[in-house]
Design a protein around this motif. Structure first.
Motif, PDB file in Angstrom:
ATOM      1  N   UNK A 107       0.851  -1.106   0.161  1.00 29.27           N
ATOM      2  CA  UNK A 107      -0.003  -0.126   0.052  1.00 29.27           C
ATOM      3  C   UNK A 107       0.944   1.427   0.039  1.00 29.27           C
ATOM      4  N   UNK A 108       2.052   1.354  -1.084  1.00 27.71           N
ATOM      5  CA  UNK A 108       2.679   2.458  -1.087  1.00 27.71           C
ATOM      6  C   UNK A 108       2.927   2.737  -2.413  1.00 27.71           C
ATOM      7  N   UNK A 109       3.353   4.093  -2.615  1.00 28.42           N
ATOM      8  CA  UNK A 109       3.678   4.705  -3.914  1.00 28.42           C
ATOM      9  C   UNK A 109       5.310   3.983  -4.366  1.00 28.42           C
ATOM     10  N   UNK A 110       5.591   4.026  -5.649  1.00 25.09           N
ATOM     11  CA  UNK A 110       6.824   3.691  -5.883  1.00 25.09           C
ATOM     12  C   UNK A 110       7.989   4.410  -5.081  1.00 25.09           C
ATOM     13  N   UNK A 149       8.241  -1.594 -13.828  1.00 23.53           N
ATOM     14  CA  UNK A 149       9.286  -2.290 -13.837  1.00 23.53           C
ATOM     15  C   UNK A 149      10.284  -1.444 -14.475  1.00 23.53           C
ATOM     16  N   UNK A 150      10.415  -0.679 -15.431  1.00 25.48           N
ATOM     17  CA  UNK A 150      11.453   0.252 -16.068  1.00 25.48           C
ATOM     18  C   UNK A 150      11.747   1.333 -15.203  1.00 25.48           C
ATOM     19  N   UNK A 151      10.731   1.936 -14.620  1.00 28.39           N
ATOM     20  CA  UNK A 151      10.799   2.952 -13.615  1.00 28.39           C
ATOM     21  C   UNK A 151      11.859   2.647 -12.532  1.00 28.39           C
ATOM     22  N   UNK A 152      11.616   1.315 -11.993  1.00 29.64           N
ATOM     23  CA  UNK A 152      12.265   0.477 -11.048  1.00 29.64           C
ATOM     24  C   UNK A 152      13.636   0.467 -11.365  1.00 29.64           C
ATOM     25  N   UNK A 153      13.842  -0.442 -12.428  1.00 29.07           N
ATOM     26  CA  UNK A 153      15.051  -0.537 -12.809  1.00 29.07           C
ATOM     27  C   UNK A 153      16.132   0.948 -13.219  1.00 29.07           C
ATOM     28  N   UNK A 154      15.325   1.805 -13.648  1.00 28.86           N
ATOM     29  CA  UNK A 154      16.185   2.985 -13.764  1.00 28.86           C
ATOM     30  C   UNK A 154      16.752   3.563 -12.632  1.00 28.86           C
ATOM     31  N   UNK A 155      15.826   3.401 -11.538  1.00 25.02           N
ATOM     32  CA  UNK A 155      16.249   3.717  -9.969  1.00 25.02           C
ATOM     33  C   UNK A 155      17.371   2.719  -9.775  1.00 25.02           C
ATOM     34  N   UNK A 158      21.139   3.437 -10.607  1.00 26.97           N
ATOM     35  CA  UNK A 158      21.742   4.507  -9.862  1.00 26.97           C
ATOM     36  C   UNK A 158      22.414   3.833  -8.490  1.00 26.97           C
ATOM     37  N   UNK A 159      22.225   2.858  -8.105  1.00 26.76           N
ATOM     38  CA  UNK A 159      22.332   2.224  -6.689  1.00 26.76           C
ATOM     39  C   UNK A 159      23.628   1.389  -7.033  1.00 26.76           C
ATOM     40  N   UNK A 160      24.460   1.239  -5.849  1.00 21.42           N
ATOM     41  CA  UNK A 160      25.537   0.395  -5.704  1.00 21.42           C
ATOM     42  C   UNK A 160      25.258  -0.798  -5.496  1.00 21.42           C
TER      43      UNK A 160
END
Length: 497
Positions: A107-110, A149-155, A158-160
């Motif tokens: 029940x959260x926003x991306x 999914x692509x929005x998530x992968x874009x994020x 950027x992560x280590x």
């Protein structure tokens, strides 16, 4: 990556002890030589914590810490604290790979979810813990919410982190979808290492794995014997064989020769029975049953494929039963070091077919008994027939037998009681012979045996020694029922006298 100790343990009714987990971890990394193992979920229980601690102590002595992984959760760092105490160095962080899961479970926003994930990854880095990220329900995410999914992968780009893990959580993908989805992702994010985690609900996991590899994924998650929730995960043995035989350009380290040994051990630890027809590790997969197949194996290996049993530390077998031909029997005779002439083989074949009609399985261990029975029958011409009988055994009542014997063309029926079913049978038989003013030899020894290593459906050989005046002789009977085998031995005696 082998996830038998984590995802495989989600098989209904399966739970490894700490010592079993350590034994399995050693076998998977040192004997099978898989690249990585996922061994537990964080914060599950004290026993799980101890098993992870034991494995990491062993792994650290060998420099394997980075090859041992633990499933963790976005829980404000509680999983990371658990990991740190256990000595684990690699977390597989469970996140939501579909908008459906995110909306209805969390029940959260991306953006909220991504922010919390970033905080966990940052905290892990500060603790010296490497992060891989699971996108739970990724397959449905690609079907129903690809923009998410692509929005998530874009994020995540950027992560280590080290790897992104793409699970077909509900086992719903077709091979075409698997190839298409992974191809899109690999091309769009060439710098990220992607693993595919397949489930087997439609029995498509191995085909999906093939398409994932061809589409460019970099890692696979598998389990020994295909263990796992519901219909299980993609099975390690089948995938290894498929990759080696059909996609040889992708080199893997797994030792084929150890697959069967590890499969049997996992089955013993879990009580999770391996289906007899399971590829590579099932009992029947290297067994030729039809006689025509054994004959073809003698003629340029017409029924062989590339899955030679020796690759997996196994041997080809030739089953004995009602579909057996002469070639099957000859193969088994060769293994036993026995030689028979064509006429004897023909008789043994007929006997095996007869037994196969009554009994599901005739084994190689049964074969010497069958040969002995057949050759023993050659010494007389049958004139006396035990045509039919009824054996009764009830608590509180003496066993009784009604028997019908065909003797010199005449059928005689008698009934008698005795201390046991066979004793009652002999008493009824004596009545038959007394009516013809004839006597029977005395029974002086009665021995029963089954082939070594056999079980309750084994053929049973009964050898009875008789004394007729000064002469002693023995007859044998063979059947899957002990009393019937004794009756057959007795029928031989009747014909000999």
């Amino acid at each position: 990556m082998d996830t038998t100790l984590r995802d495989g343990e989600q098989t209904s009714g399966v739970s490894f002890s700490a010592s079993e987990k350590l034994t399995m971890a050693k076998l998977l990394l040192e004997e099978l030589r898989v690249d990585r193992i996922e061994i537990a979920s964080a914060r599950v229980s004290e026993g799980e914590f101890q098993s992870v601690k034991n494995i990491l102590e062993w792994a650290s002595e060998r420099g394997f810490e980075e090859r041992v992984e633990v499933l963790t959760f976005v829980d404000g760092g509680l999983s990371l604290e658990w990991m740190q105490k256990s000595g684990a160095k690699v977390q597989n962080l469970l996140t939501k790979g579909s908008l459906n899961h995110l909306t209805h479970q969390l029940k959260k926003k991306p953006e909220e979810h991504f922010k919390e994930i970033a905080e966990v990854i940052e905290q892990a880095g500060a603790m010296g813990i490497t992060t891989n990220v699971y996108l739970e329900d990724w397959s449905n995410g690609m079907r129903n919410s690809p923009d998410y999914v692509f929005n998530f992968l874009d994020f995540l780009a950027t992560q280590p982190l080290k790897r992104v893990l793409l699970p077909d959580t509900l086992g719903v993908l077709t091979p075409n979808e698997t190839g298409n989805f992974i191809s899109q992702i690999v091309k769009r994010y060439p710098e990220i290492h992607f693993d595919f985690h397949g489930h087997n609900d439609y029995d498509l996991s191995v085909a999906n794995v093939m398409e994932a590899v061809k589409a460019g994924c970099h890692g696979l998650h598998l389990t020994v014997n295909g263990m796992g929730e519901r219909a299980g995960n993609a099975p390690l043995a089948s995938v290894v064989a498929v990759l080696n035989d059909f996609l040889p350009e992708f080199r893997i380290n797994v030792q084929e020769s150890s697959l069967f040994k590890v499969s049997k051990l996992v089955s013993a630890f879990t009580g999770f029975v391996i289906p007899a027809n399971k590829p590579i590790v099932g009992d029947n997969v290297f067994t030729q049953t039809a006689g025509i197949h054994a004959d073809g194996d003698n003629k340029k290996n017409l029924y062989f494929n590339d899955l030679l049993p020796e690759r997996f530390g196994r041997k080809r077998k030739y089953a004995l039963g009602k579909t057996s031909g002469k070639a099957n029997i000859q193969k088994n005779l060769q293994e036993l070091g026995l030689t028979l002439n064509d006429e004897e083989i023909k008789k043994v074949t007929a006997r095996i077919i007869e037994l196969g009609d009554k009994k599901e399985r005739v084994t190689k261990d049964d074969l010497p008994y069958i040969i002995s029975d057949v050759l023993d029958s050659e010494g007389y011409q049958q004139k006396v027939f035990v045509k039919s009988y009824v054996l009764t055994h009830a608590k509180g009542l003496k066993p009784s037998t009604t028997v019908c014997v065909e003797f010199e063309g005449e059928s005689i029926e008698e009934n008698a009681q005795g201390d046991g079913q066979f004793d009652a049978f002999m008493n009824a038989l004596r009545k038959v012979y007394r009516s013809k003013k004839k006597s029977l030899p005395n029974l002086v020894d009665y021995a029963v045996r089954i082939p070594p290593g056999s079980n309750s459906d084994a053929l049973c050989e009964t050898v009875i020694t008789w004394q007729d005046g000064d002469k002693e002789f023995a007859t044998r009977g063979l059947d899957s029922d002990q009393t019937v085998s004794a009756i057959k031995a007795t029928e031989k005696m009747l014909n000999i006298i």
